[in-house]
Design a protein around this motif. Structure first.
Motif, PDB file in Angstrom:
ATOM      1  N   LEU A 281      -9.120  17.175   0.643  1.00 44.38           N
ATOM      2  CA  LEU A 281     -10.184  16.314   1.169  1.00 44.38           C
ATOM      3  C   LEU A 281     -10.422  16.560   2.658  1.00 44.38           C
ATOM      4  O   LEU A 281     -11.564  16.606   3.116  1.00 44.38           O
TER       5      LEU A 281
ATOM      6  N   VAL B 286     -12.754  12.195   4.494  1.00 40.77           N
ATOM      7  CA  VAL B 286     -13.644  11.631   3.488  1.00 40.77           C
ATOM      8  C   VAL B 286     -15.098  11.686   3.935  1.00 40.77           C
ATOM      9  O   VAL B 286     -16.019  11.696   3.108  1.00 40.77           O
TER      10      VAL B 286
ATOM     11  N   CYS C  28      -3.492  12.702  -5.469  1.00 36.04           N
ATOM     12  CA  CYS C  28      -4.105  13.571  -4.471  1.00 36.04           C
ATOM     13  C   CYS C  28      -3.178  14.745  -4.193  1.00 36.04           C
ATOM     14  O   CYS C  28      -2.011  14.561  -3.835  1.00 36.04           O
TER      15      CYS C  28
ATOM     16  N   ASN D 257      -3.789  17.311   1.843  1.00 37.65           N
ATOM     17  CA  ASN D 257      -4.665  17.441   3.015  1.00 37.65           C
ATOM     18  C   ASN D 257      -5.552  16.224   3.242  1.00 37.65           C
ATOM     19  O   ASN D 257      -6.774  16.279   3.155  1.00 37.65           O
ATOM     20  N   ILE D 258      -4.892  15.114   3.554  1.00 38.07           N
ATOM     21  CA  ILE D 258      -5.572  13.917   4.042  1.00 38.07           C
ATOM     22  C   ILE D 258      -5.308  13.847   5.536  1.00 38.07           C
ATOM     23  O   ILE D 258      -4.160  13.761   5.965  1.00 38.07           O
ATOM     24  N   CYS D 259      -6.375  13.882   6.331  1.00 43.39           N
ATOM     25  CA  CYS D 259      -6.197  14.036   7.779  1.00 43.39           C
ATOM     26  C   CYS D 259      -6.418  12.779   8.599  1.00 43.39           C
ATOM     27  O   CYS D 259      -6.245  12.810   9.818  1.00 43.39           O
TER      28      CYS D 259
ATOM     29  N   THR E 267      -9.626   8.213   5.198  1.00 45.66           N
ATOM     30  CA  THR E 267      -9.607   8.994   3.963  1.00 45.66           C
ATOM     31  C   THR E 267      -8.554   8.445   3.008  1.00 45.66           C
ATOM     32  O   THR E 267      -8.800   8.302   1.800  1.00 45.66           O
ATOM     33  N   PHE E 268      -7.374   8.105   3.533  1.00 47.41           N
ATOM     34  CA  PHE E 268      -6.336   7.498   2.710  1.00 47.41           C
ATOM     35  C   PHE E 268      -6.809   6.155   2.157  1.00 47.41           C
ATOM     36  O   PHE E 268      -6.612   5.844   0.974  1.00 47.41           O
TER      37      PHE E 268
ATOM     38  N   LEU F 149      -9.139   6.440  -0.853  1.00 48.99           N
ATOM     39  CA  LEU F 149      -8.449   6.677  -2.119  1.00 48.99           C
ATOM     40  C   LEU F 149      -7.711   5.436  -2.592  1.00 48.99           C
ATOM     41  O   LEU F 149      -7.700   5.119  -3.785  1.00 48.99           O
TER      42      LEU F 149
ATOM     43  N   VAL G  30       0.270  10.726  -3.374  1.00 49.20           N
ATOM     44  CA  VAL G  30      -0.202  11.794  -2.494  1.00 49.20           C
ATOM     45  C   VAL G  30       0.960  12.723  -2.172  1.00 49.20           C
ATOM     46  O   VAL G  30       2.077  12.254  -1.893  1.00 49.20           O
TER      47      VAL G  30
END
Length: 223
Positions: free
Chosen positions: A9, A12, A33, A36-38, A42-43, A46, A55
Motif C-alpha cells: 500500500l 492509502v 496485509c 509496506n504500510i508507511c 493507512t493502518f 485497514l 500485518v
C-alpha cells in the motif's frame, strides 16, 4: 468468510478512488496485509475495515529468493498449511504448486512491478462480492480447481483491478472461504475501471478406502 488480502500500500492516499469506494467497513470479516504500510492513516484505514487485522512486520520477513515457488512450497510445508499468502513482488499471482495454493495480492496502489500479473484459470466478472450486484462473464474458461464441481456464486458484489500510465496494475484479492473451497476474487484497476476475476481452489480431500470385513477366526471345539 470474506478475507481481504492486500499489500504494498505504502500510503492509502495513493489507493485508487474506486478501490476506496469498494473497501467499505461492514463487508469484510478479516484483513491480511502483506506489507509496506508507511503511515498511521493507512493502518487506520485497514483497521476500519475489520477489527481482525494482521500485518507483516516489514521487509525483513521475506522468503528468499523473493517469489520463488520452491522456497514458498518449503515454507507452506513447514507451516502445515494448504493456502499460503505472500507479497513483496508487487504483482498479483495465484497458482497451485506441489499440492499447495499460493496467493500474492500484488500492490493495491500500483507500486512498481517487474512483469505482468498472472492468474491461473480465472474467470472474468463484471463485478465482485464488494459491489452491489455481480454478473459473471459467460465465456468458458478452464478453472483452477481440484474437483469438477462449481458451487453457486455467493450473493453480493465481486472483487477489483487498476492500471497506471507506467503499466503497473493496482490489485488486491478477496478470499471467500467456504470450508474446503477457497474462491479468490482478484480486483484490478485497469483503464480507469475496476475489473474482477474469479478462481477457486479445492482442498484435496483424503480418499475413502473401503476395507473388507476380516474373516472370522476358526473356532476350536472339544469333541
Amino acid at each position: 468468510m470474506l478475507v481481504l488480502v492486500i499489500g504494498m500500500l505504502v500510503l492509502v492516499t495513493n489507493l485508487p478512488d474506486k478501490f476506496q469506494q469498494l473497501l467499505a467497513p461492514g463487508k469484510i470479516e478479516q484483513v491480511i496485509c502483506t506489507g509496506n504500510i508507511c503511515d498511521k492513516p493507512t493502518f487506520d484505514f485497514l483497521r476500519a475495515l475489520s477489527s481482525e487485522l494482521h500485518v507483516v512486520r516489514g521487509d525483513y520477513d521475506e522468503v528468499l529468493p523473493v517469489g520463488d515457488k520452491g522456497a514458498l512450497a518449503n515454507l507452506a510445508r513447514s507451516m502445515g498449511v494448504d493456502v499460503l499468502l505472500s507479497g513483496a513482488t508487487h504483482k498479483f499471482e495465484a497458482y497451485q504448486y506441489e499440492g499447495y495454493f499460493f496467493v500474492n495480492p500484488g500492490s493495491a496502489t500500483g507500486a512498481w512491478i517487474s512483469e505482468s500479473s498472472a492468474v491461473c484459470g480465472a474467470e472474468t466478472w463484471e463485478k465482485g462480492p464488494l459491489h452491489e450486484s455481480g454478473a459473471k462473464d459467460t465465456t468458458e474458461k478452464p478453472g483452477c480447481t481440484a474437483h469438477n464441481k462449481t458451487p453457486e456464486p455467493r450473493n453480493g458484489p465481486p472483487p477489483l483491478l487498476n492500471e497506471l500510465s507506467d503499466g503497473t496494475i493496482p490489485s488486491f484479492a478477496l478470499l471467500d472461504i467456504q470450508g474446503p473451497l477457497v474462491v479468490v476474487y482478484v480486483y484490478q484497476y485497469i483503464g480507469g475501471d475496476v475489473k474482477v476475476e474469479r478462481l477457486e481452489y479445492w482442498k484435496p480431500m483424503p480418499q475413502e478406502t473401503t476395507q473388507e470385513p476380516a474373516a472370522p477366526e476358526p473356532v476350536t471345539t472339544l469333541m
